[in-house]
Design a protein around this motif. Sequence first.
Motif, PDB file in Angstrom:
ATOM      1  N   SER A  46       0.629  -1.447  -0.102  1.00  0.00           N
ATOM      2  CA  SER A  46       0.261  -0.265   0.238  1.00  0.00           C
ATOM      3  C   SER A  46       0.731   1.188  -0.206  1.00  0.00           C
ATOM      4  CB  SER A  46      -0.837  -0.363   1.402  1.00  0.00           C
ATOM      5  OG  SER A  46      -0.646   0.242   2.509  1.00  0.00           O
ATOM      6  N   VAL A  47       0.477   1.990  -0.364  1.00  0.00           N
ATOM      7  CA  VAL A  47       0.901   3.578  -0.324  1.00  0.00           C
ATOM      8  C   VAL A  47       1.179   4.527   1.116  1.00  0.00           C
ATOM      9  CG1 VAL A  47       1.017   6.241  -0.857  1.00  0.00           C
ATOM     10  CG2 VAL A  47       0.692   4.118  -2.823  1.00  0.00           C
ATOM     11  N   LYS A  48       2.293   4.827   1.334  1.00  0.00           N
ATOM     12  CA  LYS A  48       2.081   5.338   3.205  1.00  0.00           C
ATOM     13  C   LYS A  48       1.741   6.284   3.321  1.00  0.00           C
ATOM     14  CE  LYS A  48       5.937   6.020   6.523  1.00  0.00           C
ATOM     15  NZ  LYS A  48       7.779   6.493   6.361  1.00  0.00           N
ATOM     16  N   ASP A  49       1.596   6.508   4.730  1.00  0.00           N
ATOM     17  CA  ASP A  49       0.604   7.906   4.975  1.00  0.00           C
ATOM     18  C   ASP A  49      -0.948   8.100   4.008  1.00  0.00           C
ATOM     19  OD1 ASP A  49       2.146   8.124   7.320  1.00  0.00           O
ATOM     20  OD2 ASP A  49       3.681   8.785   5.907  1.00  0.00           O
ATOM     21  N   ALA A  50      -1.471   7.227   2.808  1.00  0.00           N
ATOM     22  CA  ALA A  50      -2.946   7.397   2.415  1.00  0.00           C
ATOM     23  C   ALA A  50      -3.789   6.452   2.481  1.00  0.00           C
ATOM     24  CB  ALA A  50      -1.647   7.298   0.902  1.00  0.00           C
ATOM     25  N   PRO A  51      -4.751   6.959   3.040  1.00  0.00           N
ATOM     26  CA  PRO A  51      -5.838   5.259   3.037  1.00  0.00           C
ATOM     27  C   PRO A  51      -6.226   4.980   1.538  1.00  0.00           C
ATOM     28  CG  PRO A  51      -6.984   7.772   2.724  1.00  0.00           C
ATOM     29  CD  PRO A  51      -5.641   7.672   3.678  1.00  0.00           C
ATOM     30  N   PRO A  71       8.654   3.291 -11.299  1.00  0.00           N
ATOM     31  CA  PRO A  71       8.202   2.981  -9.903  1.00  0.00           C
ATOM     32  C   PRO A  71       7.880   3.768  -8.571  1.00  0.00           C
ATOM     33  CG  PRO A  71       9.782   2.391 -10.168  1.00  0.00           C
ATOM     34  CD  PRO A  71      10.021   3.249 -11.366  1.00  0.00           C
ATOM     35  N   TRP A  72       6.789   3.303  -7.930  1.00  0.00           N
ATOM     36  CA  TRP A  72       6.276   4.558  -6.591  1.00  0.00           C
ATOM     37  C   TRP A  72       7.871   4.246  -5.792  1.00  0.00           C
ATOM     38  CZ3 TRP A  72       3.773   8.284  -6.104  1.00  0.00           C
ATOM     39  CH2 TRP A  72       3.063   8.480  -5.182  1.00  0.00           C
ATOM     40  N   PRO A  73       8.315   4.743  -5.085  1.00  0.00           N
ATOM     41  CA  PRO A  73       9.356   4.736  -4.290  1.00  0.00           C
ATOM     42  C   PRO A  73       8.849   3.311  -2.914  1.00  0.00           C
ATOM     43  CG  PRO A  73       9.065   7.090  -4.706  1.00  0.00           C
ATOM     44  CD  PRO A  73       7.501   6.242  -5.531  1.00  0.00           C
ATOM     45  N   ALA A  74      10.083   2.898  -2.928  1.00  0.00           N
ATOM     46  CA  ALA A  74      10.087   1.854  -2.074  1.00  0.00           C
ATOM     47  C   ALA A  74       9.860   3.150  -0.775  1.00  0.00           C
ATOM     48  CB  ALA A  74      10.846   1.363  -1.765  1.00  0.00           C
ATOM     49  N   LYS A  75      10.335   3.357  -0.469  1.00  0.00           N
ATOM     50  CA  LYS A  75      10.460   4.230   0.805  1.00  0.00           C
ATOM     51  C   LYS A  75       9.093   4.820   1.325  1.00  0.00           C
ATOM     52  CE  LYS A  75      11.621   8.934  -0.211  1.00  0.00           C
ATOM     53  NZ  LYS A  75      12.568   9.654  -0.674  1.00  0.00           N
ATOM     54  N   ALA A  76       8.241   5.299   0.057  1.00  0.00           N
ATOM     55  CA  ALA A  76       6.618   5.474  -0.072  1.00  0.00           C
ATOM     56  C   ALA A  76       6.144   4.642   0.349  1.00  0.00           C
ATOM     57  CB  ALA A  76       6.580   6.009  -0.560  1.00  0.00           C
ATOM     58  N   THR A  77       6.196   2.611  -0.010  1.00  0.00           N
ATOM     59  CA  THR A  77       4.991   2.090   0.785  1.00  0.00           C
ATOM     60  C   THR A  77       5.128   1.304   1.751  1.00  0.00           C
ATOM     61  OG1 THR A  77       5.461   1.470  -2.159  1.00  0.00           O
ATOM     62  CG2 THR A  77       4.688  -0.458  -1.438  1.00  0.00           C
ATOM     63  N   VAL A  78       4.560   0.818   1.685  1.00  0.00           N
ATOM     64  CA  VAL A  78       4.150  -0.148   3.046  1.00  0.00           C
ATOM     65  C   VAL A  78       4.089  -1.946   2.205  1.00  0.00           C
ATOM     66  CG1 VAL A  78       3.107  -0.264   5.070  1.00  0.00           C
ATOM     67  CG2 VAL A  78       3.349   1.302   4.635  1.00  0.00           C
ATOM     68  N   VAL A  79       4.824  -2.690   2.942  1.00  0.00           N
ATOM     69  CA  VAL A  79       4.664  -3.530   2.988  1.00  0.00           C
ATOM     70  C   VAL A  79       4.440  -4.526   3.882  1.00  0.00           C
ATOM     71  CG1 VAL A  79       6.413  -5.987   1.884  1.00  0.00           C
ATOM     72  CG2 VAL A  79       6.156  -3.704   1.120  1.00  0.00           C
TER      73      VAL A  79
END
Length: 319
Positions: free
Chosen positions: A229-234, A296-304
């Motif tokens: 998912s995307v960090k800090d985004a519902p 790519p969407w940045p890994a640091k902005a991705t929640v795994v």
Amino acid sequence: MIEDAIARSEGGGVERTWGDRLALEILIHAEVAEAWQAREFWNALAWQSDVPGYEVNACTVQRATLFASLNSWCERLGRRPIDPVELRRIARPYLPDLDCECGTPQLPCMCNRYKPGEREMIRSIFDARLYREINEGPPIVHPKEPGWVVRLLNGERVLDQMTWGFPVYLRGKAGQPLKPRPVNNARFDKIDGFWKRWAADRAQRCLIPAVAYAEAEGRPGAMTTTWLSVKDAPLFAWAGLWRETDEWDACYTGVMTENAPELYAVHDRSPVILAPEDWNAWLTEPLDALLRFDRPWPAKATVVSRTPVLWKDGGRMLE
């Protein structure tokens, strides 16, 4: 050359070239490859199953044979065995375009389940008018199931529900038409090729609202479900295309791109995720202006989020 030959075989049997033969002869001459290994590799390059319906099995056997030879030669040369993920990247340009009319096959793509989120939350975040009254739909969407999309209608964002996947007809070995299968991913590197007929039409683009998408990790038979998912985004917006069809009425597909290198352990591909400030751009700008989103969407902005849920059960369990 040998790695390239294996990459070409990812779509099935290939037309062997003089370069493939020369590379094998060089390996034999250098005493890296045994003559019988080279023969086996040469035959496996072009081998295909002649049993209808077993094309995927044939590809699996073929790749196993080719990889066994390649890794044996890498070991003799003191080289690291080729990474299967890297091989998929090499292979991707060789995969054929889909053709909805003639039934050209393509290897299965990734991302075949995602969480769309609740309708009212989607409507609010995307500032979209509900196009028609309809049920919520499944909490986890799979190909050929209904999912939410946001599209433009007379300059206004509307929230609509469509079937996930463009219907594509494949043919069996005997040429017989098979039931349509949903193609739920569109390769960005084909956006100005096969997919251009829809991508070039602003009215046929859409945003796919999503809370998270899933990938399978682990060994075959015991693969578990990983959600991204995307960090800090519902919710986030996945770039999509849609069309009307005779088979499934309105349907949509999600556009795919390279994944961030840090996330290759999960998968080498990911959805094209659009930042909120780019939502209108995807829906309104000309096709050539969209190429900037092939990243790519940045890994640091991705929640795994790795879960113990088996992949075979992940389509029914939210956690």
